[in-house]
Design a protein around this motif. Structure first.
Motif, PDB file in Angstrom:
ATOM      1  N   ARG A 120       0.847  -1.190   0.000  1.00 22.06           N
ATOM      2  CA  ARG A 120       0.000   0.000   0.000  1.00 22.06           C
ATOM      3  C   ARG A 120       0.878   1.233   0.000  1.00 22.06           C
ATOM      4  O   ARG A 120       1.850   1.315   0.747  1.00 22.06           O
ATOM      5  CB  ARG A 120      -0.895   0.042   1.249  1.00 22.06           C
ATOM      6  N   GLU A 121       0.539   2.188  -0.835  1.00 18.25           N
ATOM      7  CA  GLU A 121       1.221   3.467  -0.811  1.00 18.25           C
ATOM      8  C   GLU A 121       0.581   4.340   0.261  1.00 18.25           C
ATOM      9  O   GLU A 121      -0.637   4.407   0.379  1.00 18.25           O
ATOM     10  CB  GLU A 121       1.117   4.169  -2.169  1.00 18.25           C
ATOM     11  N   ILE A 122       1.440   4.987   1.031  1.00 18.04           N
ATOM     12  CA  ILE A 122       0.983   5.842   2.121  1.00 18.04           C
ATOM     13  C   ILE A 122       1.669   7.189   1.969  1.00 18.04           C
ATOM     14  O   ILE A 122       2.858   7.260   1.649  1.00 18.04           O
ATOM     15  CB  ILE A 122       1.330   5.211   3.483  1.00 18.04           C
ATOM     16  N   LEU A 123       0.905   8.251   2.165  1.00 14.33           N
ATOM     17  CA  LEU A 123       1.519   9.562   2.082  1.00 14.33           C
ATOM     18  C   LEU A 123       1.456  10.264   3.416  1.00 14.33           C
ATOM     19  O   LEU A 123       0.526  10.087   4.203  1.00 14.33           O
ATOM     20  CB  LEU A 123       0.907  10.415   0.975  1.00 14.33           C
ATOM     21  N   LEU A 124       2.498  11.024   3.677  1.00 17.47           N
ATOM     22  CA  LEU A 124       2.575  11.872   4.862  1.00 17.47           C
ATOM     23  C   LEU A 124       2.322  13.302   4.419  1.00 17.47           C
ATOM     24  O   LEU A 124       2.863  13.740   3.397  1.00 17.47           O
ATOM     25  CB  LEU A 124       3.958  11.802   5.503  1.00 17.47           C
ATOM     26  N   VAL A 125       1.489  14.014   5.174  1.00 19.69           N
ATOM     27  CA  VAL A 125       1.235  15.429   4.915  1.00 19.69           C
ATOM     28  C   VAL A 125       1.358  16.199   6.217  1.00 19.69           C
ATOM     29  O   VAL A 125       1.113  15.653   7.291  1.00 19.69           O
ATOM     30  CB  VAL A 125      -0.150  15.673   4.276  1.00 19.69           C
ATOM     31  N   GLN A 126       1.742  17.457   6.114  1.00 22.12           N
ATOM     32  CA  GLN A 126       1.817  18.283   7.303  1.00 22.12           C
ATOM     33  C   GLN A 126       0.419  18.620   7.785  1.00 22.12           C
ATOM     34  O   GLN A 126      -0.532  18.711   7.001  1.00 22.12           O
ATOM     35  CB  GLN A 126       2.593  19.561   7.016  1.00 22.12           C
ATOM     36  N   CYS A 127       0.307  18.797   9.096  1.00 23.28           N
ATOM     37  CA  CYS A 127      -0.960  19.106   9.744  1.00 23.28           C
ATOM     38  C   CYS A 127      -0.664  20.082  10.876  1.00 23.28           C
ATOM     39  O   CYS A 127       0.347  19.930  11.563  1.00 23.28           O
ATOM     40  CB  CYS A 127      -1.574  17.807  10.274  1.00 23.28           C
ATOM     41  N   GLU A 128      -1.537  21.057  11.083  1.00 21.59           N
ATOM     42  CA  GLU A 128      -1.308  22.041  12.139  1.00 21.59           C
ATOM     43  C   GLU A 128      -1.546  21.487  13.537  1.00 21.59           C
ATOM     44  O   GLU A 128      -1.135  22.085  14.517  1.00 21.59           O
ATOM     45  CB  GLU A 128      -2.169  23.277  11.896  1.00 21.59           C
ATOM     46  N   GLU A 129      -2.220  20.345  13.640  1.00 23.29           N
ATOM     47  CA  GLU A 129      -2.472  19.723  14.946  1.00 23.29           C
ATOM     48  C   GLU A 129      -1.339  18.756  15.285  1.00 23.29           C
ATOM     49  O   GLU A 129      -0.693  18.216  14.408  1.00 23.29           O
ATOM     50  CB  GLU A 129      -3.802  18.966  14.910  1.00 23.29           C
ATOM     51  N   ASP A 130      -1.134  18.531  16.583  1.00 22.41           N
ATOM     52  CA  ASP A 130      -0.116  17.569  17.008  1.00 22.41           C
ATOM     53  C   ASP A 130      -0.434  16.193  16.457  1.00 22.41           C
ATOM     54  O   ASP A 130      -1.607  15.830  16.376  1.00 22.41           O
ATOM     55  CB  ASP A 130      -0.052  17.500  18.548  1.00 22.41           C
ATOM     56  N   PRO A 131       0.526  15.446  15.990  1.00 22.76           N
ATOM     57  CA  PRO A 131       1.970  15.652  16.139  1.00 22.76           C
ATOM     58  C   PRO A 131       2.619  16.423  14.990  1.00 22.76           C
ATOM     59  O   PRO A 131       3.835  16.417  14.866  1.00 22.76           O
ATOM     60  CB  PRO A 131       2.486  14.219  16.188  1.00 22.76           C
ATOM     61  N   GLY A 132       1.827  17.078  14.119  1.00 18.97           N
ATOM     62  CA  GLY A 132       2.389  17.881  13.042  1.00 18.97           C
ATOM     63  C   GLY A 132       2.350  17.225  11.678  1.00 18.97           C
ATOM     64  O   GLY A 132       2.536  17.885  10.665  1.00 18.97           O
ATOM     65  N   VAL A 133       2.125  15.926  11.630  1.00 15.88           N
ATOM     66  CA  VAL A 133       1.968  15.200  10.358  1.00 15.88           C
ATOM     67  C   VAL A 133       0.854  14.160  10.516  1.00 15.88           C
ATOM     68  O   VAL A 133       0.564  13.719  11.625  1.00 15.88           O
ATOM     69  CB  VAL A 133       3.262  14.490   9.892  1.00 15.88           C
ATOM     70  N   ARG A 134       0.274  13.781   9.392  1.00 13.33           N
ATOM     71  CA  ARG A 134      -0.708  12.702   9.350  1.00 13.33           C
ATOM     72  C   ARG A 134      -0.337  11.796   8.185  1.00 13.33           C
ATOM     73  O   ARG A 134       0.291  12.220   7.213  1.00 13.33           O
ATOM     74  CB  ARG A 134      -2.127  13.222   9.119  1.00 13.33           C
ATOM     75  N   ALA A 135      -0.757  10.533   8.280  1.00 12.62           N
ATOM     76  CA  ALA A 135      -0.501   9.556   7.219  1.00 12.62           C
ATOM     77  C   ALA A 135      -1.834   9.037   6.702  1.00 12.62           C
ATOM     78  O   ALA A 135      -2.716   8.657   7.486  1.00 12.62           O
ATOM     79  CB  ALA A 135       0.338   8.402   7.748  1.00 12.62           C
ATOM     80  N   TRP A 136      -1.975   9.018   5.390  1.00  9.97           N
ATOM     81  CA  TRP A 136      -3.202   8.569   4.729  1.00  9.97           C
ATOM     82  C   TRP A 136      -2.850   7.593   3.615  1.00  9.97           C
ATOM     83  O   TRP A 136      -1.806   7.714   2.982  1.00  9.97           O
ATOM     84  CB  TRP A 136      -3.959   9.762   4.127  1.00  9.97           C
ATOM     85  N   ILE A 137      -3.747   6.658   3.349  1.00  5.36           N
ATOM     86  CA  ILE A 137      -3.588   5.789   2.183  1.00  5.36           C
ATOM     87  C   ILE A 137      -3.639   6.688   0.947  1.00  5.36           C
ATOM     88  O   ILE A 137      -4.464   7.593   0.857  1.00  5.36           O
ATOM     89  CB  ILE A 137      -4.703   4.712   2.135  1.00  5.36           C
TER      90      ILE A 137
END
Length: 142
Positions: free
Chosen positions: A31-48
């Motif tokens: 599965r490919e997963i991407l990390l994106v920045q997020c203003e809420e802790d911890p600062g990043v999120r990972a989504w399929i």
């Protein structure tokens, strides 16, 4: 405690893009997963790396389109909140991206989701020759 695998430094996740990696799910599917920045802790999120409307990749190897905290589907323009994964517009309205558990420790992002095993940076086809063509050649001569 869940064993964690380091993926990347938080500072290497683009502000207006994504960081792509490949993991294996609990059914041995890559599965490919991407990390994106997020203003809420911890600062990043990972989504399929797939839009919920159609099997459309957000990141095709050169980063996903992210604007004003929203991940944008390249096919229909549906926009997903980078922190919650929720979409409230376009063809994917009312859906939420499937998330993958990550943690941040000392400026590094770790895969901490028991359902996934880290394989490598980049997409599923990241190890091919990169020319975009078929993986085999024809036996026909001219």
């Amino acid at each position: 405690m869940t064993e964690r695998t380091r993926i990347v430094a938080v500072e290497d996740v683009p502000e207006n893009g994504s960081y792509l990696f490949t993991a294996e799910d609990s059914y041995a599917n890559e599965r490919e997963i991407l990390l994106v920045q997020c203003e809420e802790d911890p600062g990043v999120r990972a989504w399929i790396n797939t839009c919920t409307h159609e099997n459309q990749k957000f990141d095709r190897g050169d980063g996903a389109a992210v604007r004003d905290g929203e991940l944008i589907c390249p096919k229909h323009g549906s926009m997903f909140d980078t922190c919650s994964g929720a979409c409230d517009n376009g063809e994917a309205a009312g859906t939420t991206l499937p998330g993958v558990g990550v943690t941040v420790d000392a400026g590094d992002v770790f895969l901490s989701d028991d359902a996934y095993t880290y394989l490598h940076d980049g997409g599923i086809d990241a190890d091919d020759d990169g020319d975009g063509g078929p993986s085999s050649t024809s036996h026909i001569g001219f």
